[in-house]
Design an enzyme around this catalytic site. Structure first.
Site, PDB file in Angstrom:
ATOM      1  N   LYS A  13    -103.915  31.783  -7.419  1.00  0.00           N
ATOM      2  CA  LYS A  13    -102.768  32.208  -6.602  1.00  0.00           C
ATOM      3  C   LYS A  13    -102.175  31.020  -5.846  1.00  0.00           C
ATOM      4  O   LYS A  13    -100.967  30.864  -5.752  1.00  0.00           O
ATOM      5  CB  LYS A  13    -103.220  33.212  -5.532  1.00  0.00           C
ATOM      6  CG  LYS A  13    -103.477  34.603  -5.964  1.00  0.00           C
ATOM      7  CD  LYS A  13    -103.746  35.419  -4.676  1.00  0.00           C
ATOM      8  CE  LYS A  13    -104.153  36.832  -4.963  1.00  0.00           C
ATOM      9  NZ  LYS A  13    -104.392  37.591  -3.718  1.00  0.00           N
ATOM     10  N   ASP A  70    -101.461  40.595  -1.556  1.00  0.00           N
ATOM     11  CA  ASP A  70    -102.453  41.432  -2.197  1.00  0.00           C
ATOM     12  C   ASP A  70    -101.813  41.906  -3.495  1.00  0.00           C
ATOM     13  O   ASP A  70    -100.646  42.301  -3.516  1.00  0.00           O
ATOM     14  CB  ASP A  70    -102.873  42.610  -1.315  1.00  0.00           C
ATOM     15  CG  ASP A  70    -104.230  43.146  -1.762  1.00  0.00           C
ATOM     16  OD1 ASP A  70    -105.212  42.389  -1.734  1.00  0.00           O
ATOM     17  OD2 ASP A  70    -104.298  44.322  -2.179  1.00  0.00           O
ATOM     18  N   PHE A 151    -105.609  32.990 -14.378  1.00  0.00           N
ATOM     19  CA  PHE A 151    -106.843  33.541 -13.787  1.00  0.00           C
ATOM     20  C   PHE A 151    -106.858  35.052 -13.997  1.00  0.00           C
ATOM     21  O   PHE A 151    -105.906  35.632 -14.533  1.00  0.00           O
ATOM     22  CB  PHE A 151    -106.921  33.195 -12.288  1.00  0.00           C
ATOM     23  CG  PHE A 151    -105.871  33.874 -11.443  1.00  0.00           C
ATOM     24  CD1 PHE A 151    -104.598  33.340 -11.321  1.00  0.00           C
ATOM     25  CD2 PHE A 151    -106.143  35.067 -10.777  1.00  0.00           C
ATOM     26  CE1 PHE A 151    -103.627  33.970 -10.556  1.00  0.00           C
ATOM     27  CE2 PHE A 151    -105.171  35.712 -10.002  1.00  0.00           C
ATOM     28  CZ  PHE A 151    -103.914  35.153  -9.896  1.00  0.00           C
ATOM     29  N   GLY A 152    -107.923  35.677 -13.576  1.00  0.00           N
ATOM     30  CA  GLY A 152    -107.994  37.141 -13.553  1.00  0.00           C
ATOM     31  C   GLY A 152    -107.730  37.787 -14.912  1.00  0.00           C
ATOM     32  O   GLY A 152    -108.345  37.428 -15.925  1.00  0.00           O
ATOM     33  N   TYR A 153    -106.817  38.749 -14.902  1.00  0.00           N
ATOM     34  CA  TYR A 153    -106.520  39.514 -16.117  1.00  0.00           C
ATOM     35  C   TYR A 153    -105.474  38.818 -17.008  1.00  0.00           C
ATOM     36  O   TYR A 153    -104.995  39.415 -17.967  1.00  0.00           O
ATOM     37  CB  TYR A 153    -106.027  40.921 -15.728  1.00  0.00           C
ATOM     38  CG  TYR A 153    -107.045  41.707 -14.928  1.00  0.00           C
ATOM     39  CD1 TYR A 153    -108.039  42.445 -15.560  1.00  0.00           C
ATOM     40  CD2 TYR A 153    -107.032  41.702 -13.536  1.00  0.00           C
ATOM     41  CE1 TYR A 153    -108.987  43.160 -14.831  1.00  0.00           C
ATOM     42  CE2 TYR A 153    -107.967  42.411 -12.794  1.00  0.00           C
ATOM     43  CZ  TYR A 153    -108.933  43.131 -13.453  1.00  0.00           C
ATOM     44  OH  TYR A 153    -109.869  43.835 -12.729  1.00  0.00           O
ATOM     45  N   ASP A 154    -105.115  37.580 -16.698  1.00  0.00           N
ATOM     46  CA  ASP A 154    -104.088  36.878 -17.486  1.00  0.00           C
ATOM     47  C   ASP A 154    -104.374  36.866 -18.997  1.00  0.00           C
ATOM     48  O   ASP A 154    -103.449  37.033 -19.787  1.00  0.00           O
ATOM     49  CB  ASP A 154    -103.917  35.429 -16.976  1.00  0.00           C
ATOM     50  CG  ASP A 154    -103.086  35.370 -15.704  1.00  0.00           C
ATOM     51  OD1 ASP A 154    -102.438  36.386 -15.355  1.00  0.00           O
ATOM     52  OD2 ASP A 154    -103.080  34.314 -15.045  1.00  0.00           O
ATOM     53  N   HIS A 179     -95.031  38.984 -11.131  1.00  0.00           N
ATOM     54  CA  HIS A 179     -95.009  39.843  -9.945  1.00  0.00           C
ATOM     55  C   HIS A 179     -95.105  39.007  -8.671  1.00  0.00           C
ATOM     56  O   HIS A 179     -94.396  39.228  -7.711  1.00  0.00           O
ATOM     57  CB  HIS A 179     -96.191  40.817 -10.033  1.00  0.00           C
ATOM     58  CG  HIS A 179     -97.517  40.143 -10.298  1.00  0.00           C
ATOM     59  ND1 HIS A 179     -97.699  39.238 -11.335  1.00  0.00           N
ATOM     60  CD2 HIS A 179     -98.705  40.194  -9.645  1.00  0.00           C
ATOM     61  CE1 HIS A 179     -98.941  38.787 -11.297  1.00  0.00           C
ATOM     62  NE2 HIS A 179     -99.569  39.347 -10.289  1.00  0.00           N
ATOM     63  N   ARG A 180     -95.986  37.999  -8.682  1.00  0.00           N
ATOM     64  CA  ARG A 180     -96.191  37.156  -7.495  1.00  0.00           C
ATOM     65  C   ARG A 180     -94.942  36.299  -7.241  1.00  0.00           C
ATOM     66  O   ARG A 180     -94.493  36.166  -6.098  1.00  0.00           O
ATOM     67  CB  ARG A 180     -97.428  36.263  -7.707  1.00  0.00           C
ATOM     68  CG  ARG A 180     -97.737  35.338  -6.516  1.00  0.00           C
ATOM     69  CD  ARG A 180     -99.151  34.793  -6.554  1.00  0.00           C
ATOM     70  NE  ARG A 180    -100.108  35.878  -6.570  1.00  0.00           N
ATOM     71  CZ  ARG A 180    -100.704  36.341  -7.686  1.00  0.00           C
ATOM     72  NH1 ARG A 180    -100.502  35.770  -8.853  1.00  0.00           N
ATOM     73  NH2 ARG A 180    -101.516  37.375  -7.619  1.00  0.00           N
TER      74      ARG A 180
HETATM   75  P1  ITT Z   1    -107.497  36.644  -1.959  1.00  0.00           P
HETATM   76  O1  ITT Z   1    -107.708  38.063  -1.440  1.00  0.00           O
HETATM   77  O2  ITT Z   1    -108.379  35.652  -1.299  1.00  0.00           O
HETATM   78  O3  ITT Z   1    -106.048  36.261  -1.965  1.00  0.00           O
HETATM   79  P2  ITT Z   1    -108.328  37.837  -4.471  1.00  0.00           P
HETATM   80  O4  ITT Z   1    -108.532  37.308  -5.844  1.00  0.00           O
HETATM   81  O5  ITT Z   1    -109.447  38.633  -3.854  1.00  0.00           O
HETATM   82  O6  ITT Z   1    -107.953  36.614  -3.523  1.00  0.00           O
HETATM   83  P3  ITT Z   1    -106.652  40.194  -4.317  1.00  0.00           P
HETATM   84  O7  ITT Z   1    -107.540  40.867  -3.347  1.00  0.00           O
HETATM   85  O8  ITT Z   1    -105.165  40.253  -4.096  1.00  0.00           O
HETATM   86  O9  ITT Z   1    -106.985  38.646  -4.445  1.00  0.00           O
HETATM   87  O10 ITT Z   1    -107.000  40.748  -5.768  1.00  0.00           O
HETATM   88  C1  ITT Z   1    -106.157  40.450  -6.807  1.00  0.00           C
HETATM   89  C2  ITT Z   1    -106.896  40.569  -8.115  1.00  0.00           C
HETATM   90  O11 ITT Z   1    -105.970  41.147  -9.070  1.00  0.00           O
HETATM   91  C3  ITT Z   1    -107.252  39.188  -8.662  1.00  0.00           C
HETATM   92  O12 ITT Z   1    -108.559  38.807  -8.308  1.00  0.00           O
HETATM   93  C4  ITT Z   1    -107.087  39.392 -10.146  1.00  0.00           C
HETATM   94  O13 ITT Z   1    -108.253  39.989 -10.668  1.00  0.00           O
HETATM   95  C5  ITT Z   1    -105.943  40.401 -10.233  1.00  0.00           C
HETATM   96  N1  ITT Z   1    -104.641  39.695 -10.320  1.00  0.00           N
HETATM   97  C6  ITT Z   1    -103.654  39.659  -9.375  1.00  0.00           C
HETATM   98  N2  ITT Z   1    -102.634  38.877  -9.773  1.00  0.00           N
HETATM   99  C7  ITT Z   1    -102.992  38.399 -10.980  1.00  0.00           C
HETATM  100  C8  ITT Z   1    -102.383  37.513 -11.892  1.00  0.00           C
HETATM  101  O14 ITT Z   1    -101.227  36.927 -11.629  1.00  0.00           O
HETATM  102  N3  ITT Z   1    -103.035  37.257 -13.026  1.00  0.00           N
HETATM  103  C9  ITT Z   1    -104.221  37.817 -13.307  1.00  0.00           C
HETATM  104  N4  ITT Z   1    -104.885  38.632 -12.502  1.00  0.00           N
HETATM  105  C10 ITT Z   1    -104.283  38.935 -11.335  1.00  0.00           C
END
Ligand code: ITT
Length: 196
Positions: A13, A70, A151-154, A179-180
């Site tokens: 992020k 979030d 990262f994440g679900y990318d 979205h971000r």
């Molecule tokens: P912070 O709270 O410290 O910002 P976090 O990873 O815990 O970090 P969130 O609580 O907002 O953040 O959870 C968001 C989750 O949703 C993130 O960990 C991913 O699994 C997913 N996610 C959100 N935006 C994403 C993106 O652009 N690409 C992939 N996965 C995403």
């Protein structure tokens, strides 16, 4: 126009949002830039609640302007899950891989396509001003991971009208449509109008 602290421990992020604010006149510092590692408990019921919990916790601690987001993935066939539970979908201390595996396992019971959307609530807070903006991007979940960026679900998310996953796109490409990016671009515009 000064420093803003980004209340995130998520390095993916932080990279995206720093790029969005690059020529804005604001310098974005993330929590890892200042070596802040305390956990903030996100016990809100909505993306907006949780974004504000993070922004306010960091504002109260450092008394400087803060942004937070979030965000999460909502899958239609799963009734909007993982939603606000996206980060810890497969349990406490799970990895991005664990989450993707759990998601793909659940979707095996459903026919393709698997429509989904990423959502993001971005907040600015400086103790006086609070600005809230939302962003969303539709797409589909595919049945095998592809790509190693992001990262994440990318690796399992293909944006609408694209044939690549987010994890196959360069950061700049993701930032044109994500979205971000949608939420933070609006936030940046509102901020310039309100603060300058
Ligand atoms: P912070 O709270 O410290 O910002 P976090 O990873 O815990 O970090 P969130 O609580 O907002 O953040 O959870 C968001 C989750 O949703 C993130 O960990 C991913 O699994 C997913 N996610 C959100 N935006 C994403 C993106 O652009 N690409 C992939 N996965 C995403």
């Amino acid at each position: 126009m000064g420093n803003i602290l980004f209340a995130t421990g998520n390095k993916g992020k932080a990279k995206e949002v720093k790029q969005i604010f690059k020529n804005s006149g604001f310098d974005i510092l993330s929590l890892s830039d200042i070596n802040f590692k305390e956990e903030i408990i996100e016990d809100g019921e909505t993306f907006e609640d949780n974004a504000f919990i993070k922004a306010k916790a960091i504002y109260d601690k450092f008394k400087v302007p803060v942004i937070a987001d979030d965000s999460g993935l909502e899958v239609d066939q799963l009734g909007g899950r993982p939603g606000i539970h996206s980060a810890r979908y497969a349990g406490e201390n799970c990895t991005y891989d664990d989450n993707n595996r759990k998601l793909l396992d659940e979707l095996k019971f459903f026919d393709e396509p698997h429509p989904a959307r990423f959502v993001c609530c971005a907040i600015y807070y400086d103790g006086q001003n609070k600005i809230v903006e939302n962003g969303e991007l539709k797409g589909n979940i595919i049945s095998d991971k592809k790509g190693d960026k992001g990262f994440g679900y990318d690796p399992v998310f293909v944006p609408e009208n694209y044939d690549k996953t987010f994890a196959e796109l360069e950061l700049e490409e993701k930032n044109k449509i994500s979205h971000r990016a949608a939420a933070f671009k609006k936030l940046m515009e509102s901020l310039v109008k309100k603060i300058s």
